[in-house]
Design a protein around this motif. Structure first.
Motif, mmCIF file in Angstrom:
data_model
loop_
_atom_site.group_PDB
_atom_site.id
_atom_site.type_symbol
_atom_site.label_atom_id
_atom_site.label_comp_id
_atom_site.label_asym_id
_atom_site.label_seq_id
_atom_site.Cartn_x
_atom_site.Cartn_y
_atom_site.Cartn_z
ATOM 1 N N PHE A 136 0.807 -1.214 0.000
ATOM 2 C CA PHE A 136 0.000 0.000 0.000
ATOM 3 C C PHE A 136 0.843 1.269 0.000
ATOM 4 C CE2 PHE A 136 -2.481 3.325 2.182
ATOM 5 C CZ PHE A 136 -3.567 3.391 1.318
ATOM 6 N N GLU A 137 1.841 1.343 0.894
ATOM 7 C CA GLU A 137 2.638 2.574 0.993
ATOM 8 C C GLU A 137 3.354 2.878 -0.322
ATOM 9 O OE1 GLU A 137 2.674 0.173 3.202
ATOM 10 O OE2 GLU A 137 1.782 1.108 4.984
ATOM 11 N N LEU A 138 3.892 1.849 -0.954
ATOM 12 C CA LEU A 138 4.576 2.050 -2.238
ATOM 13 C C LEU A 138 3.594 2.515 -3.302
ATOM 14 C CD1 LEU A 138 7.162 1.830 -3.905
ATOM 15 C CD2 LEU A 138 6.594 -0.573 -4.347
ATOM 16 N N ASN A 139 2.403 1.929 -3.303
ATOM 17 C CA ASN A 139 1.385 2.322 -4.278
ATOM 18 C C ASN A 139 0.897 3.754 -4.042
ATOM 19 O OD1 ASN A 139 0.991 0.124 -6.136
ATOM 20 N ND2 ASN A 139 0.221 -1.065 -4.414
ATOM 21 N N VAL A 140 0.849 4.178 -2.779
ATOM 22 C CA VAL A 140 0.477 5.565 -2.487
ATOM 23 C C VAL A 140 1.481 6.523 -3.116
ATOM 24 C CG1 VAL A 140 0.345 7.308 -0.649
ATOM 25 C CG2 VAL A 140 -0.834 5.131 -0.374
ATOM 26 N N LEU A 141 2.763 6.221 -2.964
ATOM 27 C CA LEU A 141 3.801 7.065 -3.560
ATOM 28 C C LEU A 141 3.701 7.073 -5.079
ATOM 29 C CD1 LEU A 141 6.852 6.074 -1.331
ATOM 30 C CD2 LEU A 141 5.422 8.123 -1.147
ATOM 31 N N LEU A 142 3.403 5.913 -5.668
ATOM 32 C CA LEU A 142 3.257 5.822 -7.124
ATOM 33 C C LEU A 142 2.062 6.635 -7.597
ATOM 34 C CD1 LEU A 142 3.989 4.605 -9.880
ATOM 35 C CD2 LEU A 142 2.595 2.603 -9.279
ATOM 36 N N ILE A 143 0.930 6.485 -6.914
ATOM 37 C CA ILE A 143 -0.280 7.228 -7.272
ATOM 38 C C ILE A 143 -0.022 8.731 -7.188
ATOM 39 C CG2 ILE A 143 -2.552 7.864 -6.352
ATOM 40 C CD1 ILE A 143 -2.810 5.417 -7.965
ATOM 41 N N ALA A 144 0.638 9.161 -6.120
ATOM 42 C CA ALA A 144 0.903 10.593 -5.927
ATOM 43 C C ALA A 144 1.814 11.137 -7.031
ATOM 44 C CB ALA A 144 1.530 10.824 -4.558
ATOM 45 N N ALA A 145 2.862 10.387 -7.371
ATOM 46 C CA ALA A 145 3.788 10.841 -8.409
ATOM 47 C C ALA A 145 3.116 10.886 -9.770
ATOM 48 C CB ALA A 145 5.006 9.916 -8.443
ATOM 49 N N LEU A 146 2.329 9.866 -10.091
ATOM 50 C CA LEU A 146 1.626 9.852 -11.374
ATOM 51 C C LEU A 146 0.625 10.991 -11.470
ATOM 52 C CD1 LEU A 146 0.945 6.029 -11.919
ATOM 53 C CD2 LEU A 146 2.398 7.515 -13.307
ATOM 54 N N PHE A 147 -0.066 11.262 -10.355
ATOM 55 C CA PHE A 147 -1.042 12.346 -10.361
ATOM 56 C C PHE A 147 -0.347 13.677 -10.652
ATOM 57 C CE2 PHE A 147 -5.510 12.238 -8.472
ATOM 58 C CZ PHE A 147 -5.972 13.172 -9.379
ATOM 59 N N ALA A 148 0.823 13.891 -10.050
ATOM 60 C CA ALA A 148 1.556 15.139 -10.291
ATOM 61 C C ALA A 148 1.981 15.253 -11.747
ATOM 62 C CB ALA A 148 2.774 15.207 -9.374
ATOM 63 N N LEU A 149 2.427 14.133 -12.340
ATOM 64 C CA LEU A 149 2.867 14.139 -13.736
ATOM 65 C C LEU A 149 1.713 14.447 -14.690
ATOM 66 C CD1 LEU A 149 5.297 11.076 -13.775
ATOM 67 C CD2 LEU A 149 5.906 13.497 -14.012
ATOM 68 N N VAL A 150 0.531 13.934 -14.380
ATOM 69 C CA VAL A 150 -0.644 14.196 -15.220
ATOM 70 C C VAL A 150 -1.190 15.589 -14.954
ATOM 71 C CG1 VAL A 150 -3.017 13.473 -15.709
ATOM 72 C CG2 VAL A 150 -1.235 11.747 -15.376
ATOM 73 N N ASN A 151 -1.128 16.003 -13.696
ATOM 74 C CA ASN A 151 -1.749 17.260 -13.284
ATOM 75 C C ASN A 151 -1.066 18.480 -13.893
ATOM 76 O OD1 ASN A 151 -1.583 19.596 -10.982
ATOM 77 N ND2 ASN A 151 -3.605 18.679 -11.051
ATOM 78 N N CYS A 152 0.258 18.496 -13.917
ATOM 79 C CA CYS A 152 0.977 19.713 -14.337
ATOM 80 C C CYS A 152 0.631 20.137 -15.769
ATOM 81 C CB CYS A 152 2.473 19.520 -14.156
ATOM 82 S SG CYS A 152 3.401 21.065 -14.291
ATOM 83 N N PRO A 153 0.732 19.254 -16.771
ATOM 84 C CA PRO A 153 0.353 19.696 -18.122
ATOM 85 C C PRO A 153 -1.137 19.973 -18.252
ATOM 86 C CG PRO A 153 0.899 17.354 -18.112
ATOM 87 C CD PRO A 153 1.295 17.897 -16.779
#
Length: 203
Positions: free
Chosen positions: A138-155
């Motif tokens: 779970f903790e690793l997936n939380v970090l992955l979800i957060a990083a992916l969201f930032a990558l999609v969010n910025c553009p």
């Protein structure tokens, strides 16, 4: 996270990031009043601030709100009050060369901190954690979800800044710009409708 869940999450992240909300209304106004280059710290602050918020929700802050619902309500209404203040500042912004809208665009820190009182950001973060984060590792997936969201969010939010910048040349007339800024302020205030509707339902 399997490929099917990953694709579904990226679609969720894009749709929730690119649709109208407080961040995008402010970036549209920032693009008009300050241009893309001066709005970059605002854009990056949104994405990084939101990534930290998602991590915090995934690591237990969401559970705290479940145990003490009053904290969430206090945060929501503090955010609503601040959004109304920002709407007032946008409505009173002057021409692009003028010194208003806080005299300068949002800084990286201001934009990042704003995510903690942005009602839409909380809904997005909680939805990402509860719907798209597998419980295994779970903790690793939380970090992955957060990083992916930032990558999609910025553009995604950058599209609103670019749209505002493109509108700049059409808004050289101070009266037209005034009307635009007032419209953006009203839309920003309207984005608080879910909070006020929720309060009305409770009352």
């Amino acid at each position: 996270m399997n490929a099917e869940l990953l694709v579904a999450f990226i679609a969720f992240a894009f749709v929730t990031s690119v649709t109208p909300g407080p961040n995008n209304m402010m970036l549209l106004a920032s693009g008009v009043n300050f241009g893309i280059r001066r709005s970059l710290p605002h854009m990056f602050g949104i994405s990084i601030g939101f990534m930290i918020l998602v991590i915090a929700v995934g690591m237990g802050l969401g559970q705290l709100f479940e145990q003490v619902p009053m904290l969430y309500n206090v945060l929501r209404f503090a955010g609503a009050a601040y959004l109304l203040y920002l709407a007032w500042k946008i409505a009173n912004a002057s021409a692009p060369e003028g010194q208003n809208l806080g005299t300068k665009p949002f800084s990286f820190i201001e934009a990042a901190a704003f995510q903690w009182i942005n009602p839409k950001a909380w809904v997005m973060a909680i939805g990402a954690i509860t719907t798209y984060t597998p419980h295994e590792n779970f903790e690793l997936n939380v970090l992955l979800i957060a990083a992916l969201f930032a990558l999609v969010n910025c553009p995604s939010v950058g599209l609103w800044t670019a749209a505002g910048s493109l509108l700049r040349k059409w808004l050289n007339n101070p009266m037209v710009l005034r009307g635009f800024n007032i419209s953006m302020a009203l839309l920003l205030a309207a984005s608080l409708y879910p909070i006020f509707a929720d309060v009305q339902g409770v009352l």
